[in-house]
Design a protein around this motif. Structure first.
Motif, mmCIF file in Angstrom:
data_model
loop_
_atom_site.group_PDB
_atom_site.id
_atom_site.type_symbol
_atom_site.label_atom_id
_atom_site.label_comp_id
_atom_site.label_asym_id
_atom_site.label_seq_id
_atom_site.Cartn_x
_atom_site.Cartn_y
_atom_site.Cartn_z
ATOM 1 N N VAL A 160 1.157 -1.651 0.027
ATOM 2 C CA VAL A 160 0.030 -0.222 0.148
ATOM 3 C C VAL A 160 0.712 0.827 -0.494
ATOM 4 O O VAL A 160 1.424 1.623 0.451
ATOM 5 C CB VAL A 160 -1.195 -0.412 1.392
ATOM 6 C CG1 VAL A 160 -2.260 1.231 0.935
ATOM 7 C CG2 VAL A 160 -2.014 -1.430 1.233
ATOM 8 N N GLY A 161 0.714 1.811 -1.035
ATOM 9 C CA GLY A 161 1.199 3.508 -1.055
ATOM 10 C C GLY A 161 0.889 4.475 0.099
ATOM 11 O O GLY A 161 0.213 4.416 0.435
ATOM 12 N N GLU A 162 2.192 5.133 0.067
ATOM 13 C CA GLU A 162 1.642 6.945 1.553
ATOM 14 C C GLU A 162 0.468 7.307 0.511
ATOM 15 O O GLU A 162 -0.169 8.068 1.509
ATOM 16 C CB GLU A 162 3.361 7.218 1.578
ATOM 17 C CG GLU A 162 4.224 6.624 1.697
ATOM 18 C CD GLU A 162 3.692 6.373 3.549
ATOM 19 O OE1 GLU A 162 3.016 7.130 3.526
ATOM 20 O OE2 GLU A 162 4.427 4.965 3.807
ATOM 21 N N GLY A 163 -0.042 7.791 -0.466
ATOM 22 C CA GLY A 163 -0.676 8.298 -1.146
ATOM 23 C C GLY A 163 -1.858 7.973 -1.650
ATOM 24 O O GLY A 163 -2.865 7.751 -1.946
ATOM 25 N N CYS A 164 -2.032 6.796 -1.597
ATOM 26 C CA CYS A 164 -2.553 5.603 -1.549
ATOM 27 C C CYS A 164 -4.877 6.799 -0.928
ATOM 28 O O CYS A 164 -5.019 6.745 -0.222
ATOM 29 C CB CYS A 164 -3.039 4.102 -0.370
ATOM 30 S SG CYS A 164 -4.631 2.899 -1.231
ATOM 31 N N TYR B 255 -11.155 6.861 1.690
ATOM 32 C CA TYR B 255 -10.331 6.724 3.187
ATOM 33 C C TYR B 255 -9.101 7.452 2.546
ATOM 34 O O TYR B 255 -9.172 6.722 0.873
ATOM 35 C CB TYR B 255 -9.972 5.206 3.600
ATOM 36 C CG TYR B 255 -11.657 4.989 3.981
ATOM 37 C CD1 TYR B 255 -10.846 4.346 5.738
ATOM 38 C CD2 TYR B 255 -12.413 4.072 3.286
ATOM 39 C CE1 TYR B 255 -12.353 4.126 6.325
ATOM 40 C CE2 TYR B 255 -13.721 2.900 4.132
ATOM 41 C CZ TYR B 255 -12.821 3.638 5.617
ATOM 42 O OH TYR B 255 -14.204 3.053 6.450
ATOM 43 N N GLU B 256 -8.583 8.224 2.599
ATOM 44 C CA GLU B 256 -6.882 8.645 2.193
ATOM 45 C C GLU B 256 -5.411 8.208 3.210
ATOM 46 O O GLU B 256 -5.679 8.693 3.881
ATOM 47 C CB GLU B 256 -7.007 10.084 1.969
ATOM 48 C CG GLU B 256 -8.660 10.561 1.485
ATOM 49 C CD GLU B 256 -8.688 11.996 1.148
ATOM 50 O OE1 GLU B 256 -8.151 13.091 1.226
ATOM 51 O OE2 GLU B 256 -9.568 12.815 0.957
ATOM 52 N N GLY B 257 -4.834 8.501 2.686
ATOM 53 C CA GLY B 257 -3.585 8.173 3.473
ATOM 54 C C GLY B 257 -3.238 6.495 3.626
ATOM 55 O O GLY B 257 -4.287 5.558 3.443
ATOM 56 N N ARG B 258 -1.879 6.024 3.447
ATOM 57 C CA ARG B 258 -1.503 4.569 3.802
ATOM 58 C C ARG B 258 -1.791 4.239 4.737
ATOM 59 O O ARG B 258 -2.714 3.091 4.533
ATOM 60 C CB ARG B 258 -0.281 4.346 3.596
ATOM 61 C CG ARG B 258 0.613 3.694 4.118
ATOM 62 C CD ARG B 258 2.246 3.375 3.887
ATOM 63 N NE ARG B 258 2.445 1.971 3.602
ATOM 64 C CZ ARG B 258 2.564 1.041 4.486
ATOM 65 N NH1 ARG B 258 2.224 1.416 6.049
ATOM 66 N NH2 ARG B 258 3.109 -0.430 4.533
ATOM 67 N N ALA B 259 -1.958 5.100 5.975
ATOM 68 C CA ALA B 259 -2.462 4.442 7.128
ATOM 69 C C ALA B 259 -4.111 3.929 7.565
ATOM 70 O O ALA B 259 -4.541 3.187 8.309
ATOM 71 C CB ALA B 259 -1.956 5.486 8.756
ATOM 72 N N ALA B 260 -4.949 5.302 6.535
ATOM 73 C CA ALA B 260 -5.700 4.632 6.554
ATOM 74 C C ALA B 260 -6.895 3.386 5.942
ATOM 75 O O ALA B 260 -7.566 3.305 6.437
ATOM 76 C CB ALA B 260 -7.147 5.981 6.436
ATOM 77 N N CYS B 261 -5.934 3.886 4.823
ATOM 78 C CA CYS B 261 -6.249 2.238 3.555
ATOM 79 C C CYS B 261 -5.748 0.884 4.596
ATOM 80 O O CYS B 261 -6.278 0.015 4.306
ATOM 81 C CB CYS B 261 -5.790 2.910 2.830
ATOM 82 S SG CYS B 261 -6.058 3.787 1.255
#
Length: 132
Positions: free
Chosen positions: A27-31, A45-51
């Motif tokens: 999963v990429g940083e700007g996912c 969901y925005e961002g690697r952590a959320a996804c």
């Protein structure tokens, strides 16, 4: 096999095998991810952590099962038709599609859509011919 094909294969395997740890490196940083629920627009969901948090929980849930019906890859994009079973009844499933994008060997976009009906069902074709 293209880089996109390999990333999508590994991504899907994490859900099929219920191995959420396999998602960490995919999963990429700007996912950006759009889930199918809640209807009608789903959640974003925005961002690697959320996804990653959403997907890890989904992959870890052994009471459900994803099944790939068809995967098509073109360049950095992939289309995945799937079936998601969430119970033991004959009708305890939903079918849908994810539109995916891969960049630098990471998933950076996943837009999910399903055949889940909304509150009001679409009229049957026979109903559309009645007088209004």
């Amino acid at each position: 096999m293209s880089d996109t094909s390999e990333v999508i294969r590994r991504f899907n395997d994490a859900f099929l095998r219920h191995e959420p740890d396999q998602l960490d490196e995919l999963v990429g940083e700007g996912c950006v991810m759009e889930a199918i629920q809640p209807a009608p627009d789903g959640a974003r969901y925005e961002g690697r952590a959320a996804c990653l948090e959403f997907w890890r929980a989904l992959a870890a849930d052994r009471t459900t099962q994803f099944e790939d019906e068809e995967i098509a890859v073109a360049g950095d994009r992939a289309t995945i038709k799937w079936r998601y079973t969430y119970g033991t009844g004959e009708a305890d499933y939903v079918r849908g599609v994810n539109l995916m994008r891969v960049r630098d060997s990471k998933v950076v976009e996943a837009l999910g859509y399903s055949k889940t009906p909304g509150e009001v069902a679409v009229p049957l074709a026979a109903d559309s011919t009645s007088d209004r």
